[in-house]
Design a protein around this motif. Sequence first.
Motif, PDB file in Angstrom:
ATOM      1  N   LEU A 156       8.551 -10.053  -5.989  1.00 18.94           N
ATOM      2  CA  LEU A 156       7.930  -8.830  -5.426  1.00 18.94           C
ATOM      3  C   LEU A 156       8.456  -7.497  -5.915  1.00 18.94           C
ATOM      4  CD1 LEU A 156       6.949 -10.120  -1.614  1.00 18.94           C
ATOM      5  CD2 LEU A 156       5.319  -9.325  -3.432  1.00 18.94           C
ATOM      6  N   LEU A 157       9.900  -7.707  -5.855  1.00 24.29           N
ATOM      7  CA  LEU A 157      10.564  -6.616  -6.299  1.00 24.29           C
ATOM      8  C   LEU A 157      10.299  -6.195  -7.914  1.00 24.29           C
ATOM      9  CD1 LEU A 157      12.520  -4.456  -5.595  1.00 24.29           C
ATOM     10  CD2 LEU A 157      14.464  -6.072  -5.882  1.00 24.29           C
ATOM     11  N   ALA A 158      10.354  -7.238  -8.583  1.00 27.63           N
ATOM     12  CA  ALA A 158       9.884  -7.129  -9.873  1.00 27.63           C
ATOM     13  C   ALA A 158       8.601  -6.444 -10.206  1.00 27.63           C
ATOM     14  CB  ALA A 158      10.111  -8.647 -10.777  1.00 27.63           C
ATOM     15  N   ALA A 159       7.499  -6.991  -9.337  1.00 29.54           N
ATOM     16  CA  ALA A 159       6.121  -6.322  -9.383  1.00 29.54           C
ATOM     17  C   ALA A 159       6.352  -4.833  -9.111  1.00 29.54           C
ATOM     18  CB  ALA A 159       5.223  -7.176  -8.331  1.00 29.54           C
ATOM     19  N   VAL A 160       7.146  -4.501  -8.153  1.00 29.38           N
ATOM     20  CA  VAL A 160       7.093  -3.243  -7.924  1.00 29.38           C
ATOM     21  C   VAL A 160       7.760  -2.271  -9.153  1.00 29.38           C
ATOM     22  CG1 VAL A 160       8.200  -1.218  -6.462  1.00 29.38           C
ATOM     23  CG2 VAL A 160       7.289  -3.280  -5.452  1.00 29.38           C
ATOM     24  N   GLN A 161       9.000  -2.930  -9.616  1.00 32.59           N
ATOM     25  CA  GLN A 161       9.698  -2.217 -10.853  1.00 32.59           C
ATOM     26  C   GLN A 161       8.939  -2.293 -12.153  1.00 32.59           C
ATOM     27  OE1 GLN A 161      12.223  -0.790 -10.553  1.00 32.59           O
ATOM     28  NE2 GLN A 161      12.059  -0.989  -8.399  1.00 32.59           N
ATOM     29  N   GLY A 162       8.111  -3.484 -12.357  1.00 31.58           N
ATOM     30  CA  GLY A 162       7.281  -3.534 -13.716  1.00 31.58           C
ATOM     31  C   GLY A 162       6.036  -2.549 -13.449  1.00 31.58           C
ATOM     32  N   ASN A 216       0.931  -1.057   0.003  1.00 31.83           N
ATOM     33  CA  ASN A 216      -0.090  -0.005   0.055  1.00 31.83           C
ATOM     34  C   ASN A 216       0.813   1.235   0.164  1.00 31.83           C
ATOM     35  OD1 ASN A 216      -2.634  -1.232  -0.151  1.00 31.83           O
ATOM     36  ND2 ASN A 216      -2.524  -1.517   2.149  1.00 31.83           N
ATOM     37  N   LEU A 217       1.777   1.081   0.708  1.00 31.58           N
ATOM     38  CA  LEU A 217       3.034   2.400   0.950  1.00 31.58           C
ATOM     39  C   LEU A 217       3.440   2.671  -0.559  1.00 31.58           C
ATOM     40  CD1 LEU A 217       4.395   4.428   2.332  1.00 31.58           C
ATOM     41  CD2 LEU A 217       6.269   2.700   2.570  1.00 31.58           C
ATOM     42  N   ASN A 218       3.794   1.832  -1.222  1.00 29.06           N
ATOM     43  CA  ASN A 218       4.382   1.854  -2.748  1.00 29.06           C
ATOM     44  C   ASN A 218       3.184   2.300  -3.368  1.00 29.06           C
ATOM     45  OD1 ASN A 218       7.068   0.537  -3.498  1.00 29.06           O
ATOM     46  ND2 ASN A 218       6.508  -0.956  -1.950  1.00 29.06           N
ATOM     47  N   ILE A 219       2.019   2.007  -3.442  1.00 28.20           N
ATOM     48  CA  ILE A 219       0.922   2.406  -4.272  1.00 28.20           C
ATOM     49  C   ILE A 219       0.830   3.873  -3.862  1.00 28.20           C
ATOM     50  CG2 ILE A 219      -1.548   2.230  -5.045  1.00 28.20           C
ATOM     51  CD1 ILE A 219      -0.932  -1.082  -4.200  1.00 28.20           C
ATOM     52  N   GLN A 220       0.623   3.982  -2.551  1.00 31.09           N
ATOM     53  CA  GLN A 220       0.281   5.562  -2.134  1.00 31.09           C
ATOM     54  C   GLN A 220       1.476   6.559  -2.790  1.00 31.09           C
ATOM     55  OE1 GLN A 220      -2.840   5.623  -1.402  1.00 31.09           O
ATOM     56  NE2 GLN A 220      -2.205   7.553  -0.798  1.00 31.09           N
ATOM     57  N   GLN A 221       2.658   6.121  -2.661  1.00 33.59           N
ATOM     58  CA  GLN A 221       3.638   7.030  -3.221  1.00 33.59           C
ATOM     59  C   GLN A 221       3.547   7.320  -4.534  1.00 33.59           C
ATOM     60  OE1 GLN A 221       7.232   4.425  -2.399  1.00 33.59           O
ATOM     61  NE2 GLN A 221       7.855   5.820  -0.559  1.00 33.59           N
ATOM     62  N   GLY A 266       8.160   7.021 -11.874  1.00 35.68           N
ATOM     63  CA  GLY A 266       8.378   5.901 -11.672  1.00 35.68           C
ATOM     64  C   GLY A 266       9.100   5.496 -10.386  1.00 35.68           C
ATOM     65  N   CYS A 267       9.880   4.414 -10.355  1.00 36.49           N
ATOM     66  CA  CYS A 267      10.647   3.992  -8.872  1.00 36.49           C
ATOM     67  C   CYS A 267      11.889   4.979  -8.826  1.00 36.49           C
ATOM     68  CB  CYS A 267      10.790   2.692  -9.031  1.00 36.49           C
ATOM     69  SG  CYS A 267      11.998   2.029  -7.763  1.00 36.49           S
ATOM     70  N   LEU A 268      12.247   5.518  -7.557  1.00 39.42           N
ATOM     71  CA  LEU A 268      13.087   6.109  -7.493  1.00 39.42           C
ATOM     72  C   LEU A 268      14.541   5.502  -7.861  1.00 39.42           C
ATOM     73  CD1 LEU A 268      13.047   7.563  -3.618  1.00 39.42           C
ATOM     74  CD2 LEU A 268      12.642   8.776  -5.867  1.00 39.42           C
TER      75      LEU A 268
END
Lengths: 198, 198
Positions: free
Chosen positions: B162-168, B90-95, B104-106
């Motif tokens: 999980l990390l790939a899900a955040v990146q993609g 949720n934090l990732n989505i909120q950001q 995108g991702c920092l």
Amino acid sequence: MSQLTAKGLATKARIVAAAADLVFKQGVAGTSIEEVRKAAGVSGSQMTHYFEDKRALIRAVVTHQADTILAVHQELGKLDSFVALDAWANLNIQQQRLRQCEGGCLLGSVAAEVVECDAQARANAERGFERWEAVLRDGLTAMRERGDLRPEADPDQLALALLAAVQGGALLTQARRDAAPLEAALNVALAHVRSLAA
Amino acid sequence: MSQLTAKGLATKARIVAAAADLVFKQGVAGTSIEEVRKAAGVSGSQMTHYFEDKRALIRAVVTHQADTILAVHQELGKLDSFVALDAWANLNIQQQRLRQCEGGCLLGSVAAEVVECDAQARANAERGFERWEAVLRDGLTAMRERGDLRPEADPDQLALALLAAVQGGALLTQARRDAAPLEAALNVALAHVRSLAA
């Protein structure tokens, strides 16, 4: 430019293909118009005739990479069975291995580089991703309609998750020079799809 | 440069932070050393003293973005429960929503831009992703050891996915200006983790 001859279209396509190849290897920032001109074997005035500047050329590269991916998917056929989805995942992993895990995704790598610099290039990338996602969504929808997937399976969500797995997996694979991240990402996303089998 | 004073370290950190901010908004190619110098409020000779060229500065930016993400994870605490993993997602989505899905991702966005241009920047990105992955892997390993996850759960594979899900998810979110891809990617990856609950 609206009335290109067949020869003109071929020249334009040759320039875009040369640019796509260089951008994939060296990135947008690392590729000059002059390098593209030489690789395509065209004159400076031809370059300017077809693309007024680097920005216009890169926009065309984004769409070209999406077209290339869609053409591969066309050959691969419908992604409307677990067997077809496994073959699709394996193809993605094989492609990375054949390239020594360099370059990342054809579309994702150039998209990442231009998305905040040029609104039109961003729109082209969005459109490219949408077309790719549609191939996955159509296959998953067919599987649900046929009863291979349970009614609660959401083709929109699954298609997005599979495409994100490819994108994130490709970036981590590119950074690590090792296909393990792409394999892990696709394994997990496909395991979830399989968990929704009827 | 090996013996920086506290003031020197602070100046250097200010330059890197200013560069990271500009690169996140405009990309590496779209950011000049002169813009960074102005934003950091330092002189030209100070810039050259701390970073011999743009390449050296960008390498530092990659590591700085990884440090920033790791600091957030430090605050978030261990990711060793389903509740903690949901909060993390949720934090990732909120950001992304707070940033209007821009940038995108920092770490991922700058990594994508430099990975094929500079071997040292690639190595810094790889190291950054590894540190991030380790936080996820440690949490998942703890969950398996405690018996929250079944023995066949593979913390390496799950952490990578999980990390790939955040990146993609972040790249597709950035291209689409809509957090739906990141949400879908994380929902699917976490659903798979949950399917391995004891």
